[in-house]
Scaffold this motif. Sequence first.
Motif, PDB file in Angstrom:
ATOM      1  N   LEU A   1       0.826  -1.212   0.000  1.00  0.00           N
ATOM      2  CA  LEU A   1       0.000   0.000   0.000  1.00  0.00           C
ATOM      3  C   LEU A   1       0.859   1.259   0.000  1.00  0.00           C
ATOM      4  O   LEU A   1       0.503   2.271  -0.617  1.00  0.00           O
ATOM      5  N   ALA A   2       1.987   1.199   0.729  1.00  0.00           N
ATOM      6  CA  ALA A   2       2.856   2.373   0.807  1.00  0.00           C
ATOM      7  C   ALA A   2       3.378   2.761  -0.571  1.00  0.00           C
ATOM      8  O   ALA A   2       3.564   3.949  -0.870  1.00  0.00           O
ATOM      9  N   GLU A   3       3.608   1.761  -1.403  1.00  0.00           N
ATOM     10  CA  GLU A   3       4.096   2.044  -2.759  1.00  0.00           C
ATOM     11  C   GLU A   3       2.992   2.647  -3.610  1.00  0.00           C
ATOM     12  O   GLU A   3       3.221   3.549  -4.413  1.00  0.00           O
ATOM     13  N   CYS A   4       1.767   2.152  -3.409  1.00  0.00           N
ATOM     14  CA  CYS A   4       0.633   2.689  -4.176  1.00  0.00           C
ATOM     15  C   CYS A   4       0.289   4.118  -3.754  1.00  0.00           C
ATOM     16  O   CYS A   4      -0.121   4.932  -4.574  1.00  0.00           O
ATOM     17  N   TYR A   5       0.438   4.374  -2.462  1.00  0.00           N
ATOM     18  CA  TYR A   5       0.002   5.649  -1.903  1.00  0.00           C
ATOM     19  C   TYR A   5       1.187   6.437  -1.345  1.00  0.00           C
ATOM     20  O   TYR A   5       1.210   6.849  -0.190  1.00  0.00           O
ATOM     21  N   ARG A   6       2.185   6.656  -2.163  1.00  0.00           N
ATOM     22  CA  ARG A   6       3.388   7.375  -1.730  1.00  0.00           C
ATOM     23  C   ARG A   6       3.123   8.880  -1.699  1.00  0.00           C
ATOM     24  O   ARG A   6       2.141   9.375  -2.271  1.00  0.00           O
ATOM     25  N   VAL A   7       4.032   9.599  -1.050  1.00  0.00           N
ATOM     26  CA  VAL A   7       3.959  11.066  -1.034  1.00  0.00           C
ATOM     27  C   VAL A   7       4.332  11.571  -2.432  1.00  0.00           C
ATOM     28  O   VAL A   7       5.408  11.255  -2.935  1.00  0.00           O
ATOM     29  N   PRO A   8       3.459  12.339  -3.074  1.00  0.00           N
ATOM     30  CA  PRO A   8       3.794  12.822  -4.423  1.00  0.00           C
ATOM     31  C   PRO A   8       4.904  13.853  -4.401  1.00  0.00           C
ATOM     32  O   PRO A   8       5.147  14.512  -3.379  1.00  0.00           O
ATOM     33  N   LEU A   9       5.571  14.003  -5.516  1.00  0.00           N
ATOM     34  CA  LEU A   9       6.578  15.045  -5.690  1.00  0.00           C
ATOM     35  C   LEU A   9       5.907  16.305  -6.225  1.00  0.00           C
ATOM     36  O   LEU A   9       4.820  16.232  -6.833  1.00  0.00           O
ATOM     37  N   PRO A  10       6.530  17.474  -6.042  1.00  0.00           N
ATOM     38  CA  PRO A  10       5.930  18.690  -6.604  1.00  0.00           C
ATOM     39  C   PRO A  10       5.634  18.575  -8.097  1.00  0.00           C
ATOM     40  O   PRO A  10       4.587  19.047  -8.560  1.00  0.00           O
ATOM     41  N   VAL A  11       6.523  17.921  -8.831  1.00  0.00           N
ATOM     42  CA  VAL A  11       6.315  17.800 -10.280  1.00  0.00           C
ATOM     43  C   VAL A  11       5.073  16.975 -10.587  1.00  0.00           C
ATOM     44  O   VAL A  11       4.389  17.200 -11.598  1.00  0.00           O
TER      45      VAL A  11
END
Length: 527
Positions: A186-196
């Motif tokens: 789940l952590a891989e699916c719902y990671r913190v997005p990057l600004p880009v």
Amino acid sequence: MPHRTIHLFRKGLRLHDNPTLLAALESSEVVYPVYILDRKFLTSVMHIGDLRWHFLLQSLEDLQKNLCQLGSCLLVIQGEYESVLRDHVQKWNITQMTLDAEIEPFYKEMEASIRRLGEELGFEVLSLVGHSLYDTKRILDLNSGTPPLTYKRFLHILSLLGDPEVPVRNLTAEDFQRCRPPDPGLAECYRVPLPVDLKISLESLSPWRGGETEGLQRLEQHLTDQGWVASFTKPRTIPNSLLPSTTGLSPYFSMGCLSVRTFFYRLSNIYAQAKHHSLPPVSLQGQLLWREFFYTVASATPNFTKMAGNPICLQINWCEDAERLHKWKTAQTGFPWIDAIMTQLRQEGWIHHLARHAVACFLTRGDLWISWEEGMKVFEELLLDADYSINAGNWMWLSASAFFHQYTRIFCPVRFGRRTDPEGQYIRKYLPILKNFPSKYIYEPWTASEEEQKQAGCIIGQDYPFPMVNHKEASDHNLQLMKQVREEQYRTAQLTRDDTDDPMEIKVKRDHSEESISKGKVARMTE
């Protein structure tokens, strides 16, 4: 039966002194730490700009790292709040949702929606106070169900309540080991997005990096100088120093990366060991209490962030002038001190509280007679420490629409900055187009001769604008308007007046010194 719990982070992006997360861990067999990144909500309701986006994403990244070290993870799910929750409550067989209680109307409505969803889908909801020192409901109850509208009355109510609750214990790996973590996938699916990923500008000049780790480090750095902490008096800090002369912790409090209760009790320990220390309202603890004051008033005042329909706010016929507002917002007023402040705000997302006073007074009652709501919106977008209650409360204060009654005190956009920085180093840093002017002209470059302007490499009217108003004429005119408003709306003005205020002060103080704004008479920004 132990719960299957979603712990919903909104503010409170930290692991220390997090009573709601602790309660979730103590009552559950599995806890899903979730942050819902609802872009529509964050942009259209919270109005966050690029710098705050960077700070938020850094804070989430730090929270993810700290959770991983304790054997858990943060799940950042993008989408609209209710649909995300409905989907994942059913997918994960959730029986409990935990979240911090908040005072903002939009967060209250969100919690009410979650509770309705809980009734529909069969999960319990637990919310605890974690973002303020006190439960504002307890303060209201002790004041006959209404908010105390003066700081003096507010402190009296707090004296009946006693000290705030102490911070809860720190979370440990053992707390997380007692219940299963989310599936690692789940952590891989719902990671913190990057600004880009969110199409946010990659450039950020802010010296403030988001996150609990950074906030705690800054806190420790300040608390090592116990003499500075004990003697701190807010009005004596310098508005145009090149480095913050206050704590600079406000962005971390605003997003909940730092606990105000932790700070309050760390200060109490230092005060207990000091022979003498400053007192509220100007002490560091006093700054936290100003924050609490605005939280309490905002929690029970309709339309707190607006003039219309706001029962404690003077109803003023402000000018609507989009061109003048734009010049103020984009640092094109022609007053270097004002424009340097607005440039720092846009570049770094932070300015000293007296700098905030200067630009707010200039926009509203001092020079431009433009509504405080317009200034509040700009600060909401650009300030890293933007906060619903404090931002609106201070704009009402600084425009003399509520809380502040010595309205004859008007900041001079030339002399005030010059007093604390006669060489103009602050202006030279943030307005480099003016950096070659001699110090005697740096605050008033239009007074330099044409030859001196050429030597400085900056022609006023071409390379940098002439002043957009004559300060003396504008402030004289606006002072008369404000006097008339306050006479006509005397009863409203009295609502937020301490009995120690002089109700009919008529002596004009155009360029008040730092001493004249002490004694708790000017709004505190809790930075």
